[in-house]
Write a protein that holds these residues in place. Sequence first.
Motif, PDB file in Angstrom:
ATOM      1  N   THR A  37       0.798  -1.221   0.000  1.00 31.13           N
ATOM      2  CA  THR A  37       0.000   0.000   0.000  1.00 31.13           C
ATOM      3  C   THR A  37       0.841   1.287   0.000  1.00 31.13           C
ATOM      4  OG1 THR A  37      -1.754   1.145   1.179  1.00 31.13           O
ATOM      5  CG2 THR A  37      -0.298  -0.182   2.513  1.00 31.13           C
ATOM      6  N   TYR A  38       2.111   1.220   0.459  1.00 30.90           N
ATOM      7  CA  TYR A  38       2.951   2.421   0.478  1.00 30.90           C
ATOM      8  C   TYR A  38       3.993   2.441  -0.645  1.00 30.90           C
ATOM      9  CZ  TYR A  38       1.044   2.782   5.211  1.00 30.90           C
ATOM     10  OH  TYR A  38       0.205   2.858   6.288  1.00 30.90           O
ATOM     11  N   ALA A  39       3.828   1.559  -1.643  1.00 26.61           N
ATOM     12  CA  ALA A  39       4.863   1.440  -2.673  1.00 26.61           C
ATOM     13  C   ALA A  39       4.941   2.675  -3.571  1.00 26.61           C
ATOM     14  CB  ALA A  39       4.629   0.194  -3.510  1.00 26.61           C
ATOM     15  N   ASP A  40       3.822   3.359  -3.775  1.00 25.58           N
ATOM     16  CA  ASP A  40       3.867   4.530  -4.652  1.00 25.58           C
ATOM     17  C   ASP A  40       4.438   5.754  -3.946  1.00 25.58           C
ATOM     18  OD1 ASP A  40       2.947   3.055  -6.683  1.00 25.58           O
ATOM     19  OD2 ASP A  40       0.954   3.955  -6.793  1.00 25.58           O
ATOM     20  N   ASN A 231      -9.413   4.806   0.430  1.00 26.83           N
ATOM     21  CA  ASN A 231     -10.696   4.116   0.508  1.00 26.83           C
ATOM     22  C   ASN A 231     -11.636   4.767   1.517  1.00 26.83           C
ATOM     23  OD1 ASN A 231     -10.716   2.101  -1.465  1.00 26.83           O
ATOM     24  ND2 ASN A 231      -9.391   0.795  -0.254  1.00 26.83           N
ATOM     25  N   LYS A 234     -13.100   7.887  -0.172  1.00 26.21           N
ATOM     26  CA  LYS A 234     -14.048   7.502  -1.230  1.00 26.21           C
ATOM     27  C   LYS A 234     -15.368   7.057  -0.628  1.00 26.21           C
ATOM     28  CE  LYS A 234     -12.855   5.159  -5.318  1.00 26.21           C
ATOM     29  NZ  LYS A 234     -12.122   4.085  -6.033  1.00 26.21           N
ATOM     30  N   THR A 256       0.342  11.323  -3.952  1.00 23.35           N
ATOM     31  CA  THR A 256      -0.054  10.143  -4.723  1.00 23.35           C
ATOM     32  C   THR A 256      -1.473   9.695  -4.343  1.00 23.35           C
ATOM     33  OG1 THR A 256       1.278   8.937  -3.111  1.00 23.35           O
ATOM     34  CG2 THR A 256       2.203   9.176  -5.295  1.00 23.35           C
ATOM     35  N   ALA A 260      -4.732   9.401  -6.772  1.00 21.48           N
ATOM     36  CA  ALA A 260      -5.584   8.206  -6.876  1.00 21.48           C
ATOM     37  C   ALA A 260      -7.047   8.540  -6.622  1.00 21.48           C
ATOM     38  CB  ALA A 260      -5.115   7.132  -5.893  1.00 21.48           C
TER      39      ALA A 260
ATOM     40  N   VAL B 124       0.566   0.788  -7.214  1.00 22.34           N
ATOM     41  CA  VAL B 124      -0.331   0.217  -6.209  1.00 22.34           C
ATOM     42  C   VAL B 124      -1.358   1.198  -5.646  1.00 22.34           C
ATOM     43  CG1 VAL B 124       1.273  -1.537  -5.426  1.00 22.34           C
ATOM     44  CG2 VAL B 124       1.290   0.700  -4.357  1.00 22.34           C
ATOM     45  N   GLY B 126      -3.813   2.629  -6.938  1.00 19.31           N
ATOM     46  CA  GLY B 126      -5.180   2.407  -7.365  1.00 19.31           C
ATOM     47  C   GLY B 126      -5.631   3.421  -8.396  1.00 19.31           C
TER      48      GLY B 126
END
Lengths: 399, 295
Positions: A37-40, A231, A234, A256, A260, B124, B126
């Motif tokens: 989840t923190y890769a970006d 999430n 959203k 980031t 998203a 990742v 999304g």
Amino acid sequence: MKLKTLALAALATTLMAGSAMAQTAIKIGVLNDRSGTYADLSGEGSVVAARMAVEDFGAADKGIDVEIVSADHQNKPDVASNIARQWYDQDGVDVIVDVPTSSAALAVNEINREKGKIFLNSGAASTDLTGTACAPGTIHWTYDTYALANGTGKAMVDAGYKDWFFLTADYAFGHSLEENTTKVVTESGGTVVGSVRHPFPGTDFSSFLLQAQSSGADVIGLANAGGDTVNSIKQASEFGITQSGQALAGLLIFITDVHALGLETAQGLVLTEAFYWDLNDDTRAWSERFSAEMGGSKPTMVHAGVYSSVLHYLNAVEATGGKDTEALMAWMKENPSEDPVMGTGTVRADGRHMHDMYLFQVKTPAESTGPWDYYKLLATIPAEEAFRPLEEGGCPLVE
Amino acid sequence: MFELLGIPPQALFGQLLLGLINGSFYALLSLGLAVIFGLLNIINFSHGAQYMMGAFVAWMLMTYAGINYWWALLLVPIIVGASGVVIERLMISRLYHLDHLYGLLLTFGLALIIQGLFRNRFGVSGLPYAIPAELTGAQNLGFMFLPNYRGWVVVASVVVCFGTWFAIERTRLGACLRAATENPTLVGAFGINVPRMITLTYGFGVGLAAFAGVLAAPIYSVNPNMGADLIIVVFAVVVIGGMGSILGAIVTGFGLGIVEGLTKVFYPEGSAVVIFVIMALVLLVKPAGLFGRTA
């Protein structure tokens, strides 16, 4: 004759020093999340940022041989510890950088203390790194939960959002962020009416959001990060929570994440960051280079912190002429850091890197001129106000 | 105002409904797994990756070809199902005579490869996928605010689950399928092309996963890890329901969604493990699962 001998001696010393320098080989280990989840917000971008620092420092011309290695800690403290141990014991790594995910960072911090090496943390948030868990070789570079709470929390209370409900990621980082924000909120005259802890990482937050809604709070504080925050925001919009007048406070939002979410959903959010690509000509130029290597995405503050910390470290290596941890740390704490990305900063006795923080608001789709044009600057928070005062941290290194 | 277990009934109804929504995804996914396991004896570990592919293909159709959600709901299961057919023909069909373990390893490996490829290409964080215009907005039910889209998810899932159960348990085609798994040689002797039927069954199971993926795209972020996060839970659901039991997969899928929803109210920290605790208990008391038949 005497003069000649002296000159020769001086020459010999210089030559020797030169050759000693040429033998300095540095191995930098970039340890972060490369697939989760923190890769970006960290990931490969941090490796690119470290490489840019090595290039800008001109390591090759200065006779310092720098090698960068990287690994994926999968946000798990045990995996992070194993890699750190292997890097130090077998692979000859001199310094570990980045390490997002507070639980993993705290684990690496302990191994670092044991091995007497240097740890330049950019990705993690827990204030414990410069508090009770502070270590002689650790510098916490980019941000921490105190700075986030202090920036966003205070701004929201001042804007009239007094009653808070927390949605907290159930691990070290979330707890720390909730605790810090609670303190800021109550000190600024607000109250905390409740909180709920969700598993990390999670996918469905509707249940927690509904609990937050029925609490009647003015604002829901999101003490989580990355995909969890995306999430949550959203789903809050989907369940009509934001429309019904309850505000969201994203306590840790990276650019980031805004990318998203899209501006339609993210607009209006108030957030605290240490860096934004569009701050000035220097940050724009640097970010342009970064984007070219990262398929167009702009750097996060974690990437900026990796660049800035690696550059300061390499300057210390050049100045002290060696890899002695104590000498390097002393130099880094005595001399200000200076770079085009994060500007001027200092390293405090407890290992906290001090620099200005920024309070931003996410633009509306109409205000934005294109991709990645996301923030407008609300306020610059001076370093001394942004971070926790030295004496409050409880760091044993501070006497 | 009276309270149930210390919680106002309004809040409780809300949470039950949310549990049902999550249960819809569990039911759809575990149904696909159960169909594949029941009829092919393959433990399809790439199911999560195929669910993720469903969401991504929907996103690609929208972004690159401008094809809307409703067409995606129809086309994506066919496209992803077809990729399943190819995988079954080229790889899985070679493993039927071997132990279950080989099928599991193969599909697990495939899942890792597929996820890796998508992660490499899309990152990742999304990708956003908008809720179709017809289903935006929400209904105020008095006790909660139900987004129209979530309501639609429950309805679509119940219809598809019931349809699948009906087709397999109550029609002639389903009878042939079940017979073919019991005794392929005999069914083949009646002139039915058993290998083709098995291939199409795998394709259908994969198509179900893709269908769930399209349903999920507008509410969860479309990212390469979305399936990996879910698949372990779904396997637990299948084990609790009884491996290969169609009805078991559906009922436990919805049921456990509700149980998990309630845990989020009473003990949020435990909501990630409650399903596994139930799985352990069920395995101790009824090893074949709630609806399973002991061999």
